[in-house]
Each structure stands twice: as C-alpha cells, then as structure tokens.
Design an enzyme around this catalytic site. Sequence first.
Site, PDB file in Angstrom:
ATOM      1  NE  ARG A   1       5.373  72.337  42.775  1.00 51.26           N
ATOM      2  CZ  ARG A   1       4.699  71.492  43.572  1.00 51.26           C
ATOM      3  NH1 ARG A   1       3.788  70.723  43.061  1.00 51.26           N
ATOM      4  NH2 ARG A   1       4.921  71.438  44.868  1.00 51.26           N
ATOM      5  CB  THR A   2      12.330  73.192  41.888  1.00 55.40           C
ATOM      6  OG1 THR A   2      11.312  74.142  42.171  1.00 55.40           O
ATOM      7  CG2 THR A   2      13.529  73.904  41.296  1.00 55.40           C
TER       8      THR A   2
ATOM      9  CE  LYS B   1      28.648  60.020  56.488  1.00 52.59           C
ATOM     10  NZ  LYS B   1      29.651  59.391  55.607  1.00 52.59           N
TER      11      LYS B   1
ATOM     12  NE  ARG C   1      14.262  74.551  46.309  1.00 50.66           N
ATOM     13  CZ  ARG C   1      12.959  74.431  46.051  1.00 50.66           C
ATOM     14  NH1 ARG C   1      12.206  73.672  46.804  1.00 50.66           N
ATOM     15  NH2 ARG C   1      12.414  75.080  45.030  1.00 50.66           N
TER      16      ARG C   1
ATOM     17  CG  HIS D   1      12.528  79.563  43.167  1.00 51.85           C
ATOM     18  ND1 HIS D   1      13.189  78.853  42.182  1.00 51.85           N
ATOM     19  CD2 HIS D   1      11.629  78.692  43.708  1.00 51.85           C
ATOM     20  CE1 HIS D   1      12.706  77.621  42.140  1.00 51.85           C
ATOM     21  NE2 HIS D   1      11.762  77.501  43.060  1.00 51.85           N
TER      22      HIS D   1
HETATM   23  C1  NCD Z   1       8.473  77.375  46.024  1.00 53.35           C
HETATM   24  C2  NCD Z   1       9.794  77.392  46.761  1.00 53.35           C
HETATM   25  O1  NCD Z   1      10.357  76.345  47.093  1.00 53.35           O
HETATM   26  O2  NCD Z   1      10.251  78.481  46.977  1.00 53.35           O
HETATM   27  N1  NCD Z   1       8.164  76.171  45.411  1.00 53.35           N
HETATM   28  C3  NCD Z   1       8.596  75.941  44.128  1.00 53.35           C
HETATM   29  O3  NCD Z   1       9.773  75.850  43.887  1.00 53.35           O
HETATM   30  N2  NCD Z   1       7.675  75.847  43.161  1.00 53.35           N
HETATM   31  C4  NCD Z   1       7.345  77.926  46.773  1.00 53.35           C
HETATM   32  C5  NCD Z   1       7.051  77.438  48.166  1.00 53.35           C
HETATM   33  O4  NCD Z   1       7.711  76.561  48.716  1.00 53.35           O
HETATM   34  O5  NCD Z   1       6.100  77.981  48.735  1.00 53.35           O
END
Ligand code: NCD
Length: 304
Positions: A53-54, A81, A102, A130
């Site tokens: 999703r993100t 690497k 991320r 997040h």
């Molecule tokens: C979350 C995350 O990656 O922190 N997912 C997201 O971005 N919607 C939640 C999760 O992984 O449980």
Amino acid sequence: MNWFNRDIITIENFSREELEHLFNIADKYMNIKFKDSLKGKIIANLFLEPSTRTRVSFEVAAKRLGAEVVNVTGEYASIKKGESLYDTLKMLDSYCDLIIIRSPIEGSAQFAADICEHPVINAGDGTLNHPTQAMIDLYTIKNTFNRLDKLNIGVYGDLKYGRAVVSFILAISKYDNKIYAISPEQLKIRNEIKDELLNKGVKIEEFTNLEHVISELDVLYVTRLQKERFVDLAEYERVRGSYKLDLKSLEKSKPNMIVMHPLPRVEELTYELDSTSKQAYFRQAKFGIPLRMAILSLIFGVEV
Ligand code: NCD
C-alpha cells in the site's frame, strides 16, 4: 502553516491546524484523477522493507500529479552489496527531488533528512514512526464521524512493535478522546510511549480482554502481530494466535462502530468482516491516494 519543502518524519511534529489543512486539500483530491502540477519532478521510493500500500499509493499519487517515480528496493539496491545508507541517500538526493524512505532501522528517516537537501518522507522506520499512515487513519475517522474528538478509540493487537498503531495512537491523542489499549500482556504498548502519553494527560487505559470493552468503542483499530520485529521467534510462536477479531467478537459493538486496520492482515482479522458495514479498512487504504496527493502537493507548494 508550513508544509512547503518540509520533511515528514513523525506525526508528533504536526499540529492540529496543519493536519486540518492537509485534510481539506485531500478532500479536493478525492475526485481528481489527474493533474500535471508535478510534471518534471522525480520522486525516489527507497523501500528497504516489504510494502504494498504505502509504496504503491505514493507512486500512484505522484503519477496522478504528473511526477515520475523511481523505485529502489532492498533486494536490488547496492545496499545489498554493502553500500552504506549514507551513500545510497546521497545518490538519490542528487538524482531526485524528494525521497520517500522505508527502513527497518529506527531513526533512518531522520538520518536521511539530516543529510539530504531534498525533502524526506518517512514511510516507516522500524517500530517507531509511520506518519503518513497516521494521517490517513485520522482522515478516515474524520470522514466517517465528521469529527476527530469525543470518541472512544480501541487499539487492538501488537501495540509493542507496530509502528502504524503507535503512530496512530500519537496522532489520535492530539484530540480529546479516550484510548483503550487492548492487547495480550506480552504485546502491551511500550513504557516510554505510555509515559509520554500519560505526561501529556492523554486518557489511556490498558486491557487484555476485548470483550470487556467492545460495547464502548466507536473505533477499533486492529494491527497484525509484527513477526519480523521479534528478537526471539519462540516468543512470537507463544503469542501467535493470541488475538483475533471475528464477527462474534463484534456482537456487542455499537451499530456505528468501525473497524480499521493499516493492513496487511494475516491471522488477526477474519475475512467475514469484509462485507459488514463496520469494515472501514478498505476505504482507509483507498484514502491513501488523495491524502498522499495532498502531502506531495503541499511539500512541493503546488495548487490543487
Ligand atoms: C504497516 C507498516 O508497514 O507499518 N503497513 C502499512 O504501511 N499500511 C503495518 C504493518 O505492516 O503491519
């Protein structure tokens, strides 16, 4: 209001007024399929952890505004690497106009913001933050109840390692709500977060049994067991399956109560809830597009 050129590292840096402004812009993007206001901009999506999703919603949001996106994933980046995060970020900063990161390491988004000239958006760093997910979560509640306060908010599941749920708690506690933190004993919210909330005067209470509080809740935010964050996999196996939301657990809930989840779900949320009126997680995910369009346009300072 200071969104222009801004880094988004933690939800704690954003005031209610700034969030309100964001939500108003997101409302406008609800029905806009395409604009070319970010034409010529190139955005780097640096994802060193799995994401559907993100990553995709940032990419779709950027493309709907006419920007180009380059995806750099952990599997194929030279980090594999042995290249440092510092060098990787320096390169992306010299190629691109904005960096979305991320990473499994807490503090890496702040590190990126410290060394990059272009704005940085934290798309999740370890167990900490997040922020854009928290913005989507607030937006979903506002969209449903037409307010962000005077609600009983339940958070349910892995409150220890879940960065999405922790960010959500920090976000919703900016408003006057009561928070019910429901989890197995081993997955309770971390002390440093709880202390921070209590110091701010947030109304938060801890429970281990959902059944005892379900009838009081307006929102129930469920989160998966964060398997990848467990230091000890035997501990993970011990708590696995210790909580689950199904139709039966919602029997005593208020008619208008909603179930939220940042997704992905694994075993903690049954598919039978999908077709009920309480299911809010799919629209929550969908709001990722207008909300992230709003974030990008505010950072780049373009009009809706
Ligand atoms: C979350 C995350 O990656 O922190 N997912 C997201 O971005 N919607 C939640 C999760 O992984 O449980």
